[in-house]
Each structure stands twice: as structure tokens, then as C-alpha cells.
Design an enzyme around this catalytic site. Structure first.
Site, PDB file in Angstrom:
ATOM      1  N   GLN A   1       0.843  -1.193   0.000  1.00  0.00           N
ATOM      2  CA  GLN A   1       0.000   0.000   0.000  1.00  0.00           C
ATOM      3  C   GLN A   1       0.882   1.249   0.000  1.00  0.00           C
ATOM      4  O   GLN A   1       1.573   1.537   0.975  1.00  0.00           O
ATOM      5  CB  GLN A   1      -0.925   0.030   1.218  1.00  0.00           C
TER       6      GLN A   1
ATOM      7  N   TYR B   1      -6.170  10.372   4.263  1.00  0.00           N
ATOM      8  CA  TYR B   1      -4.766  10.617   3.939  1.00  0.00           C
ATOM      9  C   TYR B   1      -4.658  11.486   2.675  1.00  0.00           C
ATOM     10  O   TYR B   1      -5.654  11.989   2.169  1.00  0.00           O
ATOM     11  CB  TYR B   1      -4.025   9.295   3.844  1.00  0.00           C
TER      12      TYR B   1
END
Length: 484
Positions: free
Chosen positions: A117, A190
């Protein structure tokens, strides 16, 4: 919980969970042996400089050995400016490739795939470390986040260009390490979320305003990654289907809706992603992510490390530690989250799947019960609702959960309670299951399981890890079948 398999005419047991064990093939050519993925959950297992530690390799091996088809790595920063916490392994430099290669090889021994990720904190930088001590957090905006109040500054065009290349280089390094693909972390508040979200992005340039402009940043990342790794290296996109930006504080902007996210996913498909991974929420933590309880007592104990990080942290700390506000905060969090825990994002994932057609869609959000997973994987008309599920906390509680599914169980004897104690402990402690009731109140047994990730040590590589004591009253499960 009894075995839910049904006898066949031959007297054997037909596993009603068989749909979970159908292989899943992606447009990239990546094939995963079953429909269960360990979703990204972090853990401070690594060195301060972002180089990987042996405990992380042991940690990921636990889930591969337990039978999941694929693992999404923990949050992996593409640059030191994108750290969310220290002691997380990064992918910011070629000197990190060898570590990730060793980790991938360990996981691959079990027929498990490993997807890195690629992540950047943006303004949601909980503990960025001394390298970021005197630097503002980077974001699409100069407005602090609504939970911790971390001060940030809107990125310049040059900073955006550099960050796009950081993502592309991270993908190149993941491919060089022999990993099976990468995931862009565009969910949960994020940096990519900060550009996509109408509730956060207040820019007036080509990266703000209309949805197409807000998508520009992630589009440039996708194209830059494809330029580096080619069309056949697996690339998937994690997105918050709904921001629910006003979930905790009703006066905040709601942010992106499911209709906007459907359009974002259609554009991402056109630009060449191989899968969509559906989550929710435009901050972390968030009432809808992760769903479940709010362990305010443990949060109060460990949240003090956040006090110097943001302009709202002392207010949050007061809410957690004051005897009058603590139960009120817990009630408000639960009330705003709503009653759904398992499959909280499933309906939105269905809508995205209907829009992107044959593109695989994965869904996260409290999955644990095999009955719900079977239903989610079942065809709805010409398409399944989703193609796979990802989970973390239930697998932290029961690393071998997939083995139970393989033998027809819907739930293990001691399922995850979604208490979220694992997540608040990660602020200062090793990641693991801290629900002591699952260990019948035996603190020593709980710590034995939490600390097992530190064995074996590279200082004694020939010494096998000590066998774990079983949880009280756990019935044994038979060896998995040969096809498992």
C-alpha cells in the site's frame, strides 16, 4: 459455534463456504487463491529510519500461514514527508528494496500474494518524527484536520509534481522487490483523500473545485506509476465511498458522496487500475472506520503521545480522560457511527461494482462472519455484489480464521469483538489483540500472543519460535484440506 457444513450423498461434508475459496483473477493477470485479503493494518515493528524490521516479516507471515489469499501491506510511506507514524517501514529509497524482497519471499511460501500500500499522510501526520519536526504537514489545503488539528500547508505545484514521482518510484521499488502489486491509499483522510474530498480540498487552482480537478492528483499518480512499471503490474485504488465528514462534528462539511465516488472509480478504471478497494471516512479514526467500539479507557492511557502533535489534541485528551466527558464521548461516537458494524461499506461497494462492471471490487469494513461474506460474493443479476473482502482486526484476533472458513465454520469460537483496543495500543505498544476477555482474563497469555511476533529473532535464526499456548476451551480444528 458448530461446523456449518452440510452432509453430501457420499457422506462427506460439503463446505458451504466454497464460494470464498474461488480464485480471483485481476485484469493485470494477478491471481489470488481465495477471496479473503488481510487489509492494511500497521504496527510499529520497524526501525526509526523507515528500514524494515524482522518483526514485520514475522507479523506478515502469521497471516500468510493462516490462509489468506492476499495481504495488503501496512501503511507504507513513499517519502519521509508522508509518514503517519515513526517505526513504520517505508519505500522511499532503493535501499529498502531488499527488505521488502525478503518479506515477499516469506509470504509467497504459503501461496499468498503481497500488495504494497503506497501511502502519504498529508495533513494526517500523527507522529512524523524528528525529520518533520519543523516542517508543516503537506496537504491539498492549509486547514488543519478536524480530529487532531495537525497544522498543514497547501502543497505547491512543484511539491505535487515531486510527490507524484514519489508514488511512481515506490511502485517501481515494489516491483523490483518481487511483490505482487501496489495499492494507492486514497481513503480514510490521507493525502489522496485530501485532494479528492470536497469537504477538505479548498484549492482554487487546477487541483481544486470541480470533481474532475480534484481527481487530477490521483490521475497523475496512476499514469506516472504505469510509466514506471508497465500495464501488467497490479495496481489497485482504495477509496472512501463516502466521506461522512460531519460524522463526528455535525457542523463540518460532509465531503464526497457515493455518486461522486462512483464517478471517481469509473475514471480510475479508464486510467488503468486493476481493482477498487472500498472503505469510508475522511479522517482516521472515524466513527465509520474502523467500525465498532471506542475503547476510551485505553485511548486515554496512550493518547498522551499525541498531545504535542496538533491544536485540538488537548481537547481530545480532556474528553478521553475526564470522568464526566469520557462516557459522553463514547456514546456520541457510537451514536454517530450507527448500528452497522459488519459489512458497513457493502451497499456502497455494490453501487461501485455496478458502475465499473467487470473490474474487481474489494470491500473492507468489519467483515468476519462467513455467512455475510458468502452473501456479498453471491451474484446479483449478472454481477456479484463484490469480488472479495478485506479484513484486519478479525485476523489479528484469529490469524487462522480462514482455516475455520475452509471447514465450514461461520465464526471462530472466540471471534473479534471489534473493540478496537488493538488500534489505540498501536500508538505506543506492539500491535496485537488486547481484548483480555478473549483470554479469560489471563494477562500473561494475552501478552504471550501479542509478543509472539518477535520470535524467531535473526540473532537466533535456528531457534524455532516457542509454541503458543492455546486459548482456553478452543476446540481443535482439523488440518486444512489439500486444496486450501
Amino acid at each position: 459455534m458448530e461446523n456449518t457444513g452440510t452432509p453430501t450423498a457420499a457422506g462427506t461434508v460439503a463446505n458451504i463456504n466454497a464460494p470464498i475459496f474461488r480464485p480471483l483473477r485481476f485484469p493485470s493477470g494477478l491471481e489470488v487463491k481465495n477471496r479473503i485479503f488481510r487489509s492494511n493494518i500497521s504496527g510499529r515493528f520497524d526501525n526509526y529510519d523507515g528500514s524494515g524490521g524482522y518483526a514485520r516479516i514475522n507479523w506478515e507471515e502469521k497471516f500468510a500461514r493462516g490462509g489468506v489469499g492476499g495481504i495488503m501491506s501496512s501503511y507504507t510511506p513513499v517519502s519521509v514527508r508522508g509518514r503517519i507514524m515513526v517505526h513504520y517501514a517505508m519505500i522511499d529509497n532503493d535501499d529498502k528494496i531488499e527488505f521488502w524482497k525478503q518479506l515477499g519471499e516469506r509470504v509467497h511460501q504459503y501461496g499468498c500474494k503481497f500488495i504494497m500500500q503506497l501511502s502519504h499522510s498529508g495533513r494526517q501526520q500523527d507522529q512524523g518524527g524528528v525529520e518533520n519536526e519543523y516542517k508543516y504537514a503537506q496537504s491539498s489545503t492549509s486547514t488543519p484536520d478536524t480530529f487532531h488539528g495537525i497544522v498543514c500547508k497547501a502543497m505547491t505545484h512543484q511539491e505535487i509534481k515531486e510527490t507524484v514521482q514519489h508514488f511512481a518510484e515506490g511502485a517501481r521499488r515494489a516491483k523490483a522487490a518481487g511483490l505482487d502489486g501496489v495499492e494507492l491509499h486514497g481513503a480514510n483522510g490521507y493525502l489522496i483523500t485530501q485532494f479528492l474530498s470536497s469537504g477538505i480540498n479548498n484549492r482554487k487552482d487546477d487541483y481544486g473545485g470541480p470533481l474532475r480537478n480534484r481527481y487530477r492528483f490521483v490521475q497523475e499518480i496512476i499514469r506516472a506509476i504505469r510509466d514506471k512499471v508497465g500495464p501488467t503490474f497490479h495496481l489497485q485504488f482504495k477509496i472512501s465511498a463516502e466521506d461522512h465528514g460531519n460524522a463526528l462534528y455535525p457542523w463540518e462539511r460532509k465531503g464526497n458522496t457515493i455518486d461522486e465516488s462512483v464517478q471517481l472509480c469509473k475514471w480510475a478504471k479508464e486510467d488503468g487500475v486493476d481493482a477498487i478497494h472500498v472503505s469510508s471516512g475522511n479522517t482516521f479514526p472515524h466513527p465509520t472506520n474502523p467500525p465498532g467500539g471506542w475503547p476510551v479507557e485505553q485511548a486515554a492511557r496512550w493518547y498522551d503521545s499525541m498531545l504535542s502533535q496538533g491544536i485540538y489534541t488537548r481537547w481530545v485528551y480532556f474528553l478521553l480522560t475526564n470522568s464526566l466527558t469520557r462516557p459522553l464521548f463514547r456514546w456520541w461516537w457510537t451514536h454517530r457511527a450507527g448500528p452497522v458494524i459488519e459489512g458497513i461499506n457493502l451497499e456502497n461497494a455494490r453501487k461501485i461494482k455496478q458502475a465499473v462492471g467487470d473490474l474487481p471490487v474489494l470491500c473492507t469494513g468489519g467483515f468476519q462472519n462467513a455467512a455475510l461474506i458468502r452473501e456479498a460474493l453471491a451474484p446479483k443479476g449478472t454481477l456479484p455484489a463484490i469480488d472479495g473482502v478485506s479484513m484486519a482486526r478479525p485476523l489479528v484476533a484469529n490469524n487462522n480464521l480462514v482455516e475455520y472458513y475452509a471447514h465450514g465454520w461461520d465464526l471462530p469460537p472466540r471471534p473479534c469483538t471489534f473493540c478496537n483496543k488493538c488500534l489505540v495500543n498501536d500508538l505506543e505498544n506492539p500491535l496485537g489483540c488486547y481484548e483480555i476477555d478473549r483470554y479469560d482474563g489471563n494477562y500473561e497469555l494475552m501478552m504471550e500472543h501479542v509478543m509472539s511476533v518477535y520470535y524467531p529473532s535473526p540473532l537466533s535464526p535456528k531457534q524455532p519460535p516457542p509454541p503458543l499456548s492455546p486459548l482456553p476451551t478452543d476446540p481443535p480444528i482439523p488440518p486444512p484440506p489439500a486444496r486450501f
